[in-house]
Structures are given as structure tokens and as C-alpha cells.
Motif scaffolding. Structure first.
Motif, short mmCIF file in Angstrom:
data_model
loop_
_atom_site.label_atom_id
_atom_site.label_comp_id
_atom_site.label_asym_id
_atom_site.label_seq_id
_atom_site.Cartn_x
_atom_site.Cartn_y
_atom_site.Cartn_z
N LYS A 60 41.25 43.83 41.70
CA LYS A 60 39.38 43.98 42.78
C LYS A 60 39.72 45.89 42.27
CE LYS A 60 39.78 40.71 45.80
NZ LYS A 60 39.23 40.50 47.71
N THR A 117 38.71 42.34 36.76
CA THR A 117 38.61 42.60 37.98
C THR A 117 37.50 41.18 38.11
OG1 THR A 117 38.08 44.03 39.56
CG2 THR A 117 36.63 43.78 37.43
N ARG A 118 37.35 41.30 39.68
CA ARG A 118 36.36 40.33 40.38
C ARG A 118 34.60 40.54 39.78
NH1 ARG A 118 35.93 38.28 45.94
NH2 ARG A 118 33.99 37.11 46.09
N GLU A 122 35.24 40.41 33.79
CA GLU A 122 35.17 40.53 34.72
C GLU A 122 34.93 38.62 34.64
OE1 GLU A 122 31.86 41.29 36.51
OE2 GLU A 122 32.02 43.67 36.08
N HIS A 170 37.48 34.87 41.83
CA HIS A 170 38.08 35.38 42.56
C HIS A 170 37.83 34.35 43.43
CE1 HIS A 170 40.05 37.49 46.82
NE2 HIS A 170 41.10 37.55 45.49
N GLY A 225 43.91 40.75 44.39
CA GLY A 225 43.14 39.99 43.39
C GLY A 225 43.30 39.51 42.41
N LEU A 271 43.11 36.56 39.38
CA LEU A 271 43.00 37.88 38.07
C LEU A 271 43.20 36.87 37.35
CD1 LEU A 271 40.52 40.01 39.94
CD2 LEU A 271 39.90 38.39 38.69
N SER A 317 34.88 35.00 50.17
CA SER A 317 34.70 34.68 49.48
C SER A 317 32.47 34.94 49.86
CB SER A 317 34.32 33.60 49.19
OG SER A 317 34.11 32.56 50.42
#
Length: 434
Positions: free
Chosen positions: A52, A75-76, A90, A93, A127, A131, A364
Motif C-alpha cells: 500500500k 500498489t492498491r 494499481e 487488495h 498489502g 499485490l 475493505s
């Protein structure tokens, strides 16, 4: 720690938010990464990473790196940061999607044709396990998703989930490190795991793995006995075993920010604001409701004069709780902790609390967490909302959305796990004492 006179002109909820912001600020890559970078190599520098905070970490590298630079980080969704030389992708997650799978393949391609003169910088943060997605031979993306979804709902700890992930992956559990050879590999990490264990953080793609496939099978037998035949076949195959400590040179693994560091920053601010800080630890685990019950007992002990500090004080803790999902609500482990805490405290006067994830996302949902004061349950009752029923349905998010108290920060671009703070403003009253 010296404590100043309390700041009386700021509402407790404002102070709680300031403590949370101080914890986040202490973990930002822009404050911590540059000093831990190695010198540029004679050859190429390739940046890879996942988590993240991966994009903000890549941005921090670009801000100070003087030589050639290329690479890719994952990344998320919504956690990107503008980079000029490092590609940012992106993906989903906490459950992997096709974008994560495709990005991981491109990331692996970055490691081809490296030499001993080259440097690989691997940027990891919480994260990264979801990912960085490359299912082991014989497995599909659907297999991995089903396992992670089931374990997340089961109440399994993050360490247990990552143990299974490592043995079902082509990159986790030290396998990514082998792909980087013969280049020098340096990992820079923001820790979101208890004890800052490199083998647990993002499922340890660049370090040896002490867990075994037998342990992964035991977790699966306990929490997902109906796992697919392909998943079981992989774990029964000796090829699923991960690289073990002692088989290679120790990895160069540098942690640049930790949960303890953030709690210390919040404790310093609490003292400056006139609240005696009591830090319970940065690595608390367990069911959110159980951890809430333990925190409530400490509050009552302090009010009864049995605690290590006296009001005004701030109880601080970190770590990552779990939630065993039994209802149909919208969840969130920090919101669930807070709702359970409110029920345990039963509207105790002078007690306010906040619980939020330092990455800005509580599970989430779109909130970081929530905050409440002693009037919470009374306000809920006035609206005909049962806090106890909402907790039983794992609907703490829905409860705070309706009654008020959700904290919305958006992505913070760092991640040192959960942050909890309880302010006790009033002195002990006669009814508090035994």
C-alpha cells in the motif's frame, strides 16, 4: 515521560485525531527512506516493490536518487503516487485480481539479464502479499483467491494467511530473491507485522522462510477443509517448500518505519498535550472483541486507582486484530474493536476512543476507522439502533455510518498497522472504586 498540563481547549475527539495523525506522519516514506538507501552501483539500479506504500516509497527514492533508475511497483487501487522513472501499477487488495497477476509478471521481467554490478531495490509494505501475485505451477488465480477469501473470513492471523500464501506462490517466501541474482538486492520495508518479522512482511519475498508446507496444510485443514484438490496437491508436493534460513547469505533487509515508532510519536504528543501515555504494545493480536474487552478492563483499573497511570491519560496500542465473520454486516476490524469497546465501557463518563488503520482503509471499506465518546450508546438508543445487534452481525461500519463517528482519511500512502487510542479525561469517581 514528563507530562504537561492538559490542553483543555481541544475536544477529546480532536486530540484523538491528532494522535492518529502523528502516528501516520512518523511512518511516511518521505521522512524515513532516504537515510536507509545504499550508494548507487556501478551498473543499473532496478526498483521493484509491492504494498500500500509502494508508490510513495518509489516516489521517495526518485526524489533523492542521482543515477539511472527504472523499475515497477504494485500498489492498491487509489494508493498511487506520481513517479517519473518508476512505473506504478494499481491492483486489488486484499484479494488478488488479474491486474495484480499481470503486473507481477512484468515486475519479474525487470529482473532478467542483471549482473553482479547491478542493484535491485525492493520496496515492501503491508498489502504486498496480495499485490505481488504469481500462483505456483498448477494453480490458478481463482485458486489463490478462494484460499485468501476463506482464510480472511475464518479469523486466521495474518501470519497464518501468509504462511499458506508463501507455499502457494512462485515469488513469496524468498523466491523473488533468487530471481534477482546475481545483482545485489537491498530490501527497504515499512513494517505492519508483529515483531517486524521480515519473513512475514508481505509474505517475505526477499528473505528465507522459516514456515513449512506442513504448517500451511495444518492451517488449511483447520480453516478451509474444503480447499480445492489443486491447492492440496501443491502443498503435498515437496516443490512447494520455500527457501530456508541458513542456505544462503543473510539478506540485506532494512526496515524504515515500524508500528512502535509511530506509537512512540503518538505517546510524545499525548504527553505534550497533558495526557500521561500508557503504551500497551505495537503488536497486539487476537479477536477484535477480545482485545476490546482487555482494553476496557485496563480503563476500569485506571479509574479504580489500580493502573500504572492516572487520568488524564492516553492508552495507546497497535498491532492487527482479526474478525471471525459470522454476520452479514460491512465489518472492519477497527470499527468492530471500537463498537465492542463501547459496549464494554457502557458509556463511562470522560472516556473517548479511536481505532483506525494507518493506511487509511479499515479492511475493505472506505473508512480508516472510527471514534466515539461516552454518549455513543445513548445516541444509538435514541435512534432505535441496537449496538449489540450490529456487533453480532459484524456491522460496526454500518453502525458508525448511521450514528456518526467514521473516520475518513483516504489512502495515507503508508502502513504500520492499526492504531488505537483511549483518552481518560476525568479523575476516578467513588463509584469506580471497589
Amino acid at each position: 515521560m514528563p507530562v504537561s498540563p492538559p490542553v483543555l481547549d481541544q475536544p477529546p475527539k480532536t486530540i484523538l485525531r491528532r494522535l492518529f495523525d502523528a502516528a501516520v506522519e512518523a511512518a511516511l516514506p518521505s521522512h524515513n527512506l532516504a537515510a536507509r538507501l545504499p550508494p548507487p552501483p556501478r551498473g543499473r539500479t532496478v526498483v521493484i516493490g509491492a504494498g500500500k506504500a509502494a508508490a510513495s516509497m518509489a516516489q521517495a527514492v526518485e526524489a533523492v536518487w542521482t543515477g539511472p533508475l527504472s523499475g515497477l511497483v504494485i500498489t492498491r487501487y487509489g494508493h498511487g503516487a506520481a513517479c517519473r522513472r518508476i512505473e506504478v501499477v494499481e491492483a486489488a487488495h486484499p484479494v488478488v485480481d488479474a491486474a495484480g497477476l499481470a503486473a507481477t509478471r512484468v515486475l519479474i521481467d525487470q529482473l532478467k539479464d542483471l549482473t553482479a554490478d547491478d542493484l535491485v531495490l525492493c520496496l515492501l509494505s503491508g498489502g504486498g502479499s496480495a499485490l505481488l501475485a504469481a500462483p505456483a505451477p498448477g494453480l490458478t488465480l481463482g485458486d489463490k483467491r478462494a484460499v485468501v477469501e476463506a482464510l480472511l473470513k475464518s479469523g486466521a492471523t495474518i501470519a497464518e494467511i501468509n504462511c499458506v500464501r508463501k507455499h502457494l506462490s512462485a515469488v513469496k517466501g524468498g523466491r523473488l530473491a533468487a530471481m534477482a541474482a546475481p545483482a545485489r538486492l537491498v530490501t527497504l520495508a515499512i513494517s505492519d507485522v508483529p515483531g517486524d518479522d521480515p519473513s512475514t512482511l508481505a509474505s517475505g519475498p526477499t528473505v528465507p522462510d522459516p514456515t513449512t508446507r506442513e504448517e500451511a496444510l495444518a492451517i488449511l485443514d483447520r480453516d478451509m477443509p474444503d480447499a480445492s484438490a489443486a491447492v492440496r496437491a501443491r502443498l503435498l508436493d515437496p516443490a512447494s517448500e520455500t527457501p530456508k534460513p541458513g542456505l544462503a547469505a543473510p539478506p540485506d533487509f532494512r526496515i524504515i518505519a515500524t508500528p512502535a515508532q509511530s506509537l512512540a510519536a503518538a505517546a510524545r504528543l499525548a504527553a505534550d498535550l497533558g495526557y500521561a501515555p500508557l503504551v500497551l504494545g505495537s503488536d497486539l493480536e487476537g479477536e477484535a472483541r477480545t482485545v476490546a474487552k482487555d482494553h476496557a478492563a485496563i480503563v476500569r483499573d485506571i479509574l479504580a486507582g489500580r493502573g500504572p497511570v492516572a487520568p488524564p491519560c492516553a492508552i495507546l496500542s497497535g498491532g492487527e486484530t482479526t474478525v471471525t465473520v459470522r454476520g452479514s454486516g460491512r465489518g472492519g476490524r477497527n470499527a468492530e474493536f471500537l463498537l465492542a469497546l463501547a459496549l464494554e465501557l457502557e458509556g463511562l463518563a470522560g472516556v473517548h476512543a479511536l481505532a483506525a488503520d494507518t493506511d487509511g482503509i479499515d479492511g475493505s471499506e472506505d473508512n480508516a476507522g472510527a471514534v466515539f465518546g461516552p454518549d455513543l450508546l445513548a445516541r444509538a438508543a435514541d435512534r432505535g439502533v441496537s449496538a449489540r445487534d450490529r456487533l453480532a452481525d459484524n456491522d460496526a461500519y454500518g453502525f458508525f455510518a448511521e450514528i456518526g463517528g467514521l473516520i475518513m482519511t483516504g489512502p495515507t500512502l503508508t502502513n504500520v498497522n492499526d492504531f488505537r487510542a483511549i483518552l481518560i479525561d476525568r479523575p476516578a469517581l467513588p463509584e469506580d472504586r471497589p
